[in-house]
Design an enzyme around this catalytic site. Structure first.
Site, PDB file in Angstrom:
ATOM      1  N   ARG A  43       7.052  -7.803 -37.089  1.00 43.86           N
ATOM      2  CA  ARG A  43       7.617  -9.133 -37.339  1.00 43.86           C
ATOM      3  C   ARG A  43       7.075 -10.152 -36.341  1.00 43.86           C
ATOM      4  NH1 ARG A  43      11.500 -11.991 -39.951  1.00 43.86           N
ATOM      5  NH2 ARG A  43      13.098 -13.155 -38.799  1.00 43.86           N
ATOM      6  N   HIS A  47       5.112 -13.451 -37.496  1.00 42.77           N
ATOM      7  CA  HIS A  47       5.615 -14.793 -37.176  1.00 42.77           C
ATOM      8  C   HIS A  47       4.674 -15.553 -36.254  1.00 42.77           C
ATOM      9  CE1 HIS A  47      10.050 -14.802 -38.553  1.00 42.77           C
ATOM     10  NE2 HIS A  47       9.262 -14.216 -39.431  1.00 42.77           N
ATOM     11  N   HIS A 170       8.649  -5.043 -45.607  1.00 36.22           N
ATOM     12  CA  HIS A 170      10.107  -4.865 -45.527  1.00 36.22           C
ATOM     13  C   HIS A 170      10.514  -3.428 -45.741  1.00 36.22           C
ATOM     14  CE1 HIS A 170      11.496  -9.321 -45.843  1.00 36.22           C
ATOM     15  NE2 HIS A 170      10.961  -8.996 -44.686  1.00 36.22           N
ATOM     16  N   TRP A 186      18.451  -1.242 -44.851  1.00 39.48           N
ATOM     17  CA  TRP A 186      18.064  -1.416 -46.248  1.00 39.48           C
ATOM     18  C   TRP A 186      17.758  -0.083 -46.897  1.00 39.48           C
ATOM     19  CZ3 TRP A 186      13.702  -0.305 -49.035  1.00 39.48           C
ATOM     20  CH2 TRP A 186      12.679   0.299 -48.286  1.00 39.48           C
TER      21      TRP A 186
HETATM   22  C1  HEM Z   1       8.684 -13.333 -48.150  1.00 43.47           C
HETATM   23  C2  HEM Z   1       9.200 -14.035 -47.150  1.00 43.47           C
HETATM   24  C3  HEM Z   1       9.978 -13.363 -46.045  1.00 43.47           C
HETATM   25  C4  HEM Z   1      11.260 -13.639 -45.680  1.00 43.47           C
HETATM   26  C5  HEM Z   1      12.184 -14.678 -46.292  1.00 43.47           C
HETATM   27  C6  HEM Z   1      11.584 -12.732 -44.592  1.00 43.47           C
HETATM   28  C7  HEM Z   1      12.811 -12.693 -43.948  1.00 43.47           C
HETATM   29  C8  HEM Z   1      13.209 -11.721 -43.044  1.00 43.47           C
HETATM   30  C9  HEM Z   1      14.511 -11.642 -42.424  1.00 43.47           C
HETATM   31  C10 HEM Z   1      15.672 -12.630 -42.640  1.00 43.47           C
HETATM   32  C11 HEM Z   1      14.511 -10.536 -41.626  1.00 43.47           C
HETATM   33  C12 HEM Z   1      15.661 -10.026 -40.743  1.00 43.47           C
HETATM   34  C13 HEM Z   1      15.434 -10.500 -39.319  1.00 43.47           C
HETATM   35  C14 HEM Z   1      16.511  -9.936 -38.394  1.00 43.47           C
HETATM   36  O1  HEM Z   1      17.698 -10.266 -38.630  1.00 43.47           O
HETATM   37  O2  HEM Z   1      16.152  -9.176 -37.458  1.00 43.47           O
HETATM   38  C15 HEM Z   1      13.218  -9.921 -41.746  1.00 43.47           C
HETATM   39  C16 HEM Z   1      12.843  -8.756 -41.100  1.00 43.47           C
HETATM   40  C17 HEM Z   1      11.563  -8.231 -41.123  1.00 43.47           C
HETATM   41  N1  HEM Z   1      10.462  -8.807 -41.737  1.00 43.47           N
HETATM   42 FE1  HEM Z   1      10.513 -10.299 -43.104  1.00 43.47          FE
HETATM   43  N2  HEM Z   1      10.507 -11.925 -44.309  1.00 43.47           N
HETATM   44  C18 HEM Z   1       9.496 -12.291 -45.164  1.00 43.47           C
HETATM   45  C19 HEM Z   1       8.205 -11.764 -45.177  1.00 43.47           C
HETATM   46  C20 HEM Z   1       7.750 -10.807 -44.275  1.00 43.47           C
HETATM   47  C21 HEM Z   1       6.346 -10.462 -44.087  1.00 43.47           C
HETATM   48  C22 HEM Z   1       5.175 -11.123 -44.817  1.00 43.47           C
HETATM   49  C23 HEM Z   1       6.312  -9.464 -43.148  1.00 43.47           C
HETATM   50  C24 HEM Z   1       5.130  -8.730 -42.560  1.00 43.47           C
HETATM   51  C25 HEM Z   1       3.948  -8.603 -43.149  1.00 43.47           C
HETATM   52  C26 HEM Z   1       7.690  -9.193 -42.762  1.00 43.47           C
HETATM   53  C27 HEM Z   1       8.078  -8.214 -41.881  1.00 43.47           C
HETATM   54  C28 HEM Z   1       9.385  -7.997 -41.467  1.00 43.47           C
HETATM   55  C29 HEM Z   1       9.811  -6.848 -40.675  1.00 43.47           C
HETATM   56  C30 HEM Z   1       8.920  -5.704 -40.200  1.00 43.47           C
HETATM   57  C31 HEM Z   1      11.188  -6.995 -40.464  1.00 43.47           C
HETATM   58  C32 HEM Z   1      12.116  -6.058 -39.683  1.00 43.47           C
HETATM   59  C33 HEM Z   1      12.221  -6.558 -38.262  1.00 43.47           C
HETATM   60  C34 HEM Z   1      13.174  -5.713 -37.411  1.00 43.47           C
HETATM   61  O3  HEM Z   1      13.609  -4.640 -37.875  1.00 43.47           O
HETATM   62  O4  HEM Z   1      13.458  -6.144 -36.270  1.00 43.47           O
HETATM   63  N3  HEM Z   1       8.537 -10.021 -43.465  1.00 43.47           N
HETATM   64  N4  HEM Z   1      12.442 -10.650 -42.621  1.00 43.47           N
HETATM   65  N1  LIG Z   2      13.710  -4.099 -43.627  1.00 36.81           N
HETATM   66  C1  LIG Z   2      14.029  -5.302 -44.147  1.00 36.81           C
HETATM   67  C2  LIG Z   2      14.084  -6.426 -43.336  1.00 36.81           C
HETATM   68  C3  LIG Z   2      14.382  -7.671 -43.888  1.00 36.81           C
HETATM   69  C4  LIG Z   2      14.637  -7.808 -45.220  1.00 36.81           C
HETATM   70  C5  LIG Z   2      14.595  -6.655 -46.010  1.00 36.81           C
HETATM   71  N2  LIG Z   2      14.793  -6.507 -47.325  1.00 36.81           N
HETATM   72  C6  LIG Z   2      14.624  -5.216 -47.628  1.00 36.81           C
HETATM   73  C7  LIG Z   2      14.300  -4.524 -46.511  1.00 36.81           C
HETATM   74  N3  LIG Z   2      14.285  -5.441 -45.490  1.00 36.81           N
END
Ligand code: HEM
Ligand SMILES: Nc1cccc2nccn12
Length: 289
Positions: A43, A47, A170, A186
């Protein structure tokens, strides 16, 4: 977290195979989340790069301005200090590495060590100052749907297929009420890089979660797992759904498309030195079977 302003050839003084191994050794921690810093490293890398605007060529992974306020304090970046702090000792150990290279390489190491595809990566990002921070609002808002997701990712220069492949990350990690406000695991295996995001999205029945937090979904079957409103856009939107179905049916196709899109993401906005080599790192398991 200042750093000596890297000269244009500082990147040549770093052994990236050693950096890969040191980052891989930082991943596991039974006291952190689901036992791995891998998801939050992915993440951070995403970002740090996803602020790019291809029209103005501002933002992107060169500069690592995510480490400075105001960018570090943007809502979408809440919690990423955990990843930056975990990596900080390596910035001290490898004084010639840029934060931009360190943060993106950490994302590569996390994907590969958690079972994902090999991600091609180049060094040569040069750190910028707090004055170069990007404005808020460049990263996606999880409460919105397909139109917003397209607006954000088209601005970076991605197409529908690349967007649908990227969101497969995700498969890793979880939401944190203390960070994004969304809640919950999830899936039962959030530290394995697989195509499960797509299979679960399609195969489960997702219903609104009954709680007093932000609107999100929960699976009707177990009541334990979550999806964001933005996640559901990939099931509801007919053009995204084509790719969701393809990746749910074929993990190799997902791995190939993800590897290409993630490598492109981590290079957004960077003018690389023309002699910067492309690396395809071996995983720890391949090196020390
Ligand atoms: C499509 C648009 C996307 C939205 C709206 C989105 C939104 C989010 C949100 C709200 C979280 C939870 C953050 C938290 O509370 O710790 C999250 C987690 C995460 N996102 Fe996304 N995301 C998007 C796309 C992506 C992309 C493109 C990647 C990487 C290529 C990504 C990788 C991750 C990962 C690995 C986590 C887990 C982080 C953790 O466990 O600390 N996401 N995302
Ligand atoms: N791992 C994770 C992070 C944020 C959003 C989300 N949607 C499905 C899985 N997931």
């Amino acid at each position: 977290e200042g750093s000596a302003q890297a000269s244009s050839s500082s990147w040549k003084k770093v052994n990236y195979n050693n950096v890969y191994k040191d980052i891989a050794d930082l991943l596991e921690d039974e006291n952190y989340d689901d036992g791995s810093y891998g998801p939050v490293f992915v993440r951070l890398a995403w970002h740090a790069s996803g602020t790019f605007d291809h029209k103005t060529r501002t933002g992107g992974s060169s500069g690592a301005t995510i480490r400075f306020e105001p960018e570090s304090a943007h809502g979408a970046n809440a919690g990423l200090d955990a990843a930056r702090q975990r990596l900080e000792p390596l910035k001290k150990k490898y004084s010639h590495i840029s934060y931009g290279d360190l943060y993106t390489l950490a994302g590569v190491v996390a994907v590969q060590e958690l079972g994902g595809p090999t991600i091609t990566w180049r060094p040569g990002r040069r750190d910028k100052t707090a004055a170069d921070c990007t404005p808020d609002g460049r990263l996606p808002d999880a409460a919105q749907g397909a139109d917003h997701v397209r607006e954000i990712f088209y601005r970076m220069g991605f197409n529908d297929q690349e967007i649908a492949a990227l969101v497969g990350a995700h498969a890793l990690g979880r939401c944190h009420t203390s960070r994004s406000g969304f809640d919950g695991p999830w899936n039962a295996s959030p530290t394995a890089f697989t195509n499960f995001f797509y299979t679960e999205l399609l195969n489960n029945t997702w219903v609104p979660k009954k709680w007093n937090g932000p609107f999100q979904y929960v699976d009707r079957e177990s009541g334990q797992f979550m999806m964001l409103p933005a996640d559901m856009a990939f099931k509801k939107d007919s053009k995204f759904r084509v790719y969701v179905e393809k990746y749910a049916a074929d993990q190799d196709a997902f791995f190939e498309d993800f590897a290409n899109a993630f490598a492109k993401l981590l290079e957004l906005g960077v003018d690389f030195p023309e002699d910067a080599p492309f690396y395809k790192f071996k995983t720890l398991e391949e090196v020390l079977p």
